[in-house]
Design a protein around this motif. Structure first.
Motif, PDB file in Angstrom:
ATOM      1  N   ILE A  75      44.856 -45.394  10.382  1.00 19.76           N
ATOM      2  CA  ILE A  75      43.756 -46.346  10.429  1.00 19.76           C
ATOM      3  C   ILE A  75      44.275 -47.753  10.142  1.00 19.76           C
ATOM      4  CG2 ILE A  75      41.447 -46.902   9.597  1.00 19.76           C
ATOM      5  CD1 ILE A  75      41.783 -44.108  10.949  1.00 19.76           C
ATOM      6  N   VAL A  76      43.884 -48.697  10.975  1.00 24.46           N
ATOM      7  CA  VAL A  76      44.254 -50.094  10.807  1.00 24.46           C
ATOM      8  C   VAL A  76      42.990 -50.904  10.567  1.00 24.46           C
ATOM      9  CG1 VAL A  76      45.360 -52.114  11.830  1.00 24.46           C
ATOM     10  CG2 VAL A  76      46.217 -49.817  12.357  1.00 24.46           C
ATOM     11  N   LYS A  77      42.897 -51.554   9.394  1.00 29.89           N
ATOM     12  CA  LYS A  77      41.757 -52.433   9.147  1.00 29.89           C
ATOM     13  C   LYS A  77      41.865 -53.613  10.109  1.00 29.89           C
ATOM     14  CE  LYS A  77      39.308 -55.107   5.619  1.00 29.89           C
ATOM     15  NZ  LYS A  77      39.385 -56.424   6.294  1.00 29.89           N
ATOM     16  N   HIS A  78      40.839 -53.804  10.913  1.00 31.65           N
ATOM     17  CA  HIS A  78      40.863 -54.819  11.967  1.00 31.65           C
ATOM     18  C   HIS A  78      39.965 -55.986  11.541  1.00 31.65           C
ATOM     19  CE1 HIS A  78      41.160 -55.266  16.663  1.00 31.65           C
ATOM     20  NE2 HIS A  78      42.038 -56.001  16.026  1.00 31.65           N
ATOM     21  N   TRP A  79      39.387 -56.686  12.494  1.00 30.37           N
ATOM     22  CA  TRP A  79      38.593 -57.867  12.210  1.00 30.37           C
ATOM     23  C   TRP A  79      37.205 -57.487  11.675  1.00 30.37           C
ATOM     24  CZ3 TRP A  79      34.513 -59.579  15.818  1.00 30.37           C
ATOM     25  CH2 TRP A  79      34.298 -58.669  16.861  1.00 30.37           C
ATOM     26  N   ARG A  80      36.525 -58.492  11.134  1.00 32.46           N
ATOM     27  CA  ARG A  80      35.154 -58.311  10.644  1.00 32.46           C
ATOM     28  C   ARG A  80      34.280 -59.418  11.213  1.00 32.46           C
ATOM     29  NH1 ARG A  80      34.880 -60.126   5.335  1.00 32.46           N
ATOM     30  NH2 ARG A  80      32.871 -61.188   5.224  1.00 32.46           N
ATOM     31  N   GLN A  81      33.039 -59.079  11.501  1.00 32.86           N
ATOM     32  CA  GLN A  81      32.092 -60.094  11.946  1.00 32.86           C
ATOM     33  C   GLN A  81      30.836 -60.033  11.075  1.00 32.86           C
ATOM     34  OE1 GLN A  81      30.328 -59.503  15.858  1.00 32.86           O
ATOM     35  NE2 GLN A  81      30.986 -57.363  15.940  1.00 32.86           N
ATOM     36  N   GLN A 132      39.760 -62.607   9.560  1.00 33.96           N
ATOM     37  CA  GLN A 132      41.038 -61.944   9.794  1.00 33.96           C
ATOM     38  C   GLN A 132      41.030 -60.563   9.133  1.00 33.96           C
ATOM     39  OE1 GLN A 132      43.258 -63.646  11.628  1.00 33.96           O
ATOM     40  NE2 GLN A 132      43.339 -65.777  11.019  1.00 33.96           N
ATOM     41  N   VAL A 133      42.112 -59.818   9.327  1.00 34.97           N
ATOM     42  CA  VAL A 133      42.197 -58.474   8.764  1.00 34.97           C
ATOM     43  C   VAL A 133      42.195 -58.488   7.238  1.00 34.97           C
ATOM     44  CG1 VAL A 133      43.364 -57.554  10.800  1.00 34.97           C
ATOM     45  CG2 VAL A 133      44.733 -58.462   8.904  1.00 34.97           C
ATOM     46  N   ASP A 134      42.577 -59.613   6.628  1.00 33.98           N
ATOM     47  CA  ASP A 134      42.576 -59.727   5.165  1.00 33.98           C
ATOM     48  C   ASP A 134      41.313 -60.441   4.669  1.00 33.98           C
ATOM     49  OD1 ASP A 134      43.083 -62.372   5.901  1.00 33.98           O
ATOM     50  OD2 ASP A 134      45.227 -62.213   5.483  1.00 33.98           O
ATOM     51  N   ASP A 135      40.332 -60.599   5.557  1.00 32.78           N
ATOM     52  CA  ASP A 135      39.039 -61.232   5.262  1.00 32.78           C
ATOM     53  C   ASP A 135      39.123 -62.729   5.029  1.00 32.78           C
ATOM     54  OD1 ASP A 135      37.361 -58.979   5.601  1.00 32.78           O
ATOM     55  OD2 ASP A 135      37.962 -58.215   3.649  1.00 32.78           O
ATOM     56  N   SER A 136      40.268 -63.336   5.317  1.00 29.60           N
ATOM     57  CA  SER A 136      40.350 -64.793   5.333  1.00 29.60           C
ATOM     58  C   SER A 136      39.636 -65.294   6.593  1.00 29.60           C
ATOM     59  CB  SER A 136      41.816 -65.242   5.320  1.00 29.60           C
ATOM     60  OG  SER A 136      42.503 -64.738   6.449  1.00 29.60           O
ATOM     61  N   PRO A 137      39.302 -66.589   6.650  1.00 23.37           N
ATOM     62  CA  PRO A 137      38.505 -67.096   7.768  1.00 23.37           C
ATOM     63  C   PRO A 137      39.269 -67.093   9.084  1.00 23.37           C
ATOM     64  CG  PRO A 137      39.272 -68.911   6.406  1.00 23.37           C
ATOM     65  CD  PRO A 137      39.625 -67.650   5.681  1.00 23.37           C
ATOM     66  N   ARG A 138      38.526 -66.978  10.163  1.00 20.34           N
ATOM     67  CA  ARG A 138      39.110 -67.100  11.494  1.00 20.34           C
ATOM     68  C   ARG A 138      38.341 -68.157  12.287  1.00 20.34           C
ATOM     69  NH1 ARG A 138      42.923 -65.630  14.396  1.00 20.34           N
ATOM     70  NH2 ARG A 138      42.816 -65.152  16.620  1.00 20.34           N
ATOM     71  N   TYR A 139      37.138 -67.827  12.743  1.00 18.34           N
ATOM     72  CA  TYR A 139      36.317 -68.824  13.431  1.00 18.34           C
ATOM     73  C   TYR A 139      34.852 -68.466  13.264  1.00 18.34           C
ATOM     74  CZ  TYR A 139      36.060 -65.355  17.261  1.00 18.34           C
ATOM     75  OH  TYR A 139      35.843 -64.221  17.996  1.00 18.34           O
ATOM     76  N   TRP A 147      36.593 -63.936  -1.576  1.00 19.58           N
ATOM     77  CA  TRP A 147      36.486 -64.914  -0.491  1.00 19.58           C
ATOM     78  C   TRP A 147      35.126 -65.602  -0.509  1.00 19.58           C
ATOM     79  CZ3 TRP A 147      40.231 -67.274   1.542  1.00 19.58           C
ATOM     80  CH2 TRP A 147      41.434 -66.638   1.840  1.00 19.58           C
ATOM     81  N   ASP A 148      34.057 -64.854  -0.808  1.00 22.00           N
ATOM     82  CA  ASP A 148      32.730 -65.464  -0.882  1.00 22.00           C
ATOM     83  C   ASP A 148      32.694 -66.555  -1.945  1.00 22.00           C
ATOM     84  OD1 ASP A 148      31.749 -63.895   1.136  1.00 22.00           O
ATOM     85  OD2 ASP A 148      30.698 -62.482  -0.178  1.00 22.00           O
ATOM     86  N   GLU A 149      33.392 -66.308  -3.059  1.00 27.50           N
ATOM     87  CA  GLU A 149      33.455 -67.319  -4.122  1.00 27.50           C
ATOM     88  C   GLU A 149      34.192 -68.568  -3.630  1.00 27.50           C
ATOM     89  OE1 GLU A 149      35.443 -69.671  -6.822  1.00 27.50           O
ATOM     90  OE2 GLU A 149      36.578 -67.825  -6.455  1.00 27.50           O
ATOM     91  N   ILE A 150      35.256 -68.361  -2.862  1.00 25.46           N
ATOM     92  CA  ILE A 150      36.020 -69.491  -2.316  1.00 25.46           C
ATOM     93  C   ILE A 150      35.183 -70.249  -1.285  1.00 25.46           C
ATOM     94  CG2 ILE A 150      38.021 -70.109  -0.895  1.00 25.46           C
ATOM     95  CD1 ILE A 150      39.531 -67.798  -2.309  1.00 25.46           C
ATOM     96  N   TYR A 151      34.540 -69.524  -0.374  1.00 22.70           N
ATOM     97  CA  TYR A 151      33.707 -70.182   0.631  1.00 22.70           C
ATOM     98  C   TYR A 151      32.553 -70.936  -0.028  1.00 22.70           C
ATOM     99  CZ  TYR A 151      36.129 -66.924   3.769  1.00 22.70           C
ATOM    100  OH  TYR A 151      37.072 -66.197   4.450  1.00 22.70           O
TER     101      TYR A 151
END
Length: 301
Positions: A96-102, A140-147, A255-259
């Motif tokens: 299993i590969v953790k992929h993107w999130r929307q 991204q796969v690490d839940d950092s921002p993408r677009y 990440w939510d805290e950072i955003y």
């Protein structure tokens, strides 16, 4: 005369509110229709190039296939979150590969817009600018921002689709092989189909330098089809998520805290010569303190 006007006005307002509520529920249904198990085909081809370099080499046409599980993580009235997981290898012992999130947020006013060089510029919109719209935030796969971008879902002539154009980092298939541009202007269209859904893209490969006009180096077509299959085929990915979801909830919370700081965000590409997802995918990063610490180390102060 006024005695007739007020009831008619009240009736109009009530009907309009009902219409908006019905539209929102159609939007929510369309978004959640992207969940489940899918056979995915990823298609990308460079269509035009505008380089003055006679030795310019376009990106190779890329076609990949995979089995992907889209897990519903959050289902709230104004927020829907879907985590994508790739399932590869032997179905009896899949990898299993953790992929993107929307994430989809209704009438969201807080946007992080990509500005090249691993920087996302915070912008607060007026409520009137996003009335009736949904922001799609892609991670991204690490839940950092993408677009991310905001637009309305459209339901017409038997079709349901959402489309938006927004700047984004280079996709992995490109940043590992290309360094002649530093931003992708992504034209995204998500459309629900009778077989599942399609991610239709018209992208521009852009050179962005501070104080200069953007230069379009080339254009690219992307056409990714998600054909729905029985959920049992993605049982391995579903099981993996149940076993690992608590860890990734901690990652999202950080990440939510950072955003939530609502300020321009710039990230290091590597810390100690290692990218973030390799830290988070390693064993030993299950506790909140270690997760928070390693993510924070990537945030430029």
């Amino acid at each position: 005369m006024k005695t007739f006007v007020y009831p008619i006005l009240a009736l109009f307002i009530s009907a309009n509110a009902l219409s908006q509520s019905e539209k929102k529920q159609k939007d929510r249904e369309a978004i959640k229709n992207m969940c489940g198990c899918y056979e995915v085909t990823f298609n990308f081809a460079e269509t035009f190039n505008y380089s003055n370099d006679s030795l310019y080499k376009p990106s190779k046409t890329k076609v990949d296939k995979g089995l992907e599980w889209a897990q519903l993580v959050t289902d709230e009235e104004d927020k829907i979150s879907i985590q994508h997981l790739l399932q590869v290898g032997d179905p009896n012992k899949p990898y299993i590969v953790k992929h993107w999130r929307q994430d989809w947020l209704y009438e969201n006013t807080d946007l992080y817009t990509y500005n090249a060089n691993n920087e996302w510029v915070y912008k607060q919109l007026e409520p009137s600018e996003v009335e009736g719209q949904w922001t799609q935030k892609v991670y991204q796969v690490d839940d950092s921002p993408r677009y991310e971008g905001s637009a309305s879902w459209v339901h017409v002539d038997g079709k349901s689709y959402w489309e938006n154009t927004t700047p984004a980092p280079l996709p992995r298939r490109e940043y590992t092989t290309r360094s002649d541009y530093n931003l992708t202007m992504r034209g995204n269209r998500q459309e629900i189909t009778d077989y599942g859904w399609v991610h239709d893209q018209d992208n521009a490969k852009v050179i962005r330098e501070e104080g200069k006009d953007d230069i379009v180096l080339a254009k690219e077509k992307g056409y990714n089809t998600y054909v729905k299959v029985d959920d049992s085929r993605c049982a391995g990915a579903s099981k993996w998520w149940k076993e690992n979801q608590e860890k990734w909830a901690l990652v999202r919370a950080k990440w939510d805290e950072i955003y939530g700081r609502n300020t321009t965000l710039q990230l290091e590409k590597k810390v100690d010569n290692k990218v973030l997802y390799k830290y988070l995918f390693d064993k030993g990063y299950e506790e909140k303190a270690k997760i928070d610490g390693v993510i924070e180390s990537f945030v430029k102060k």
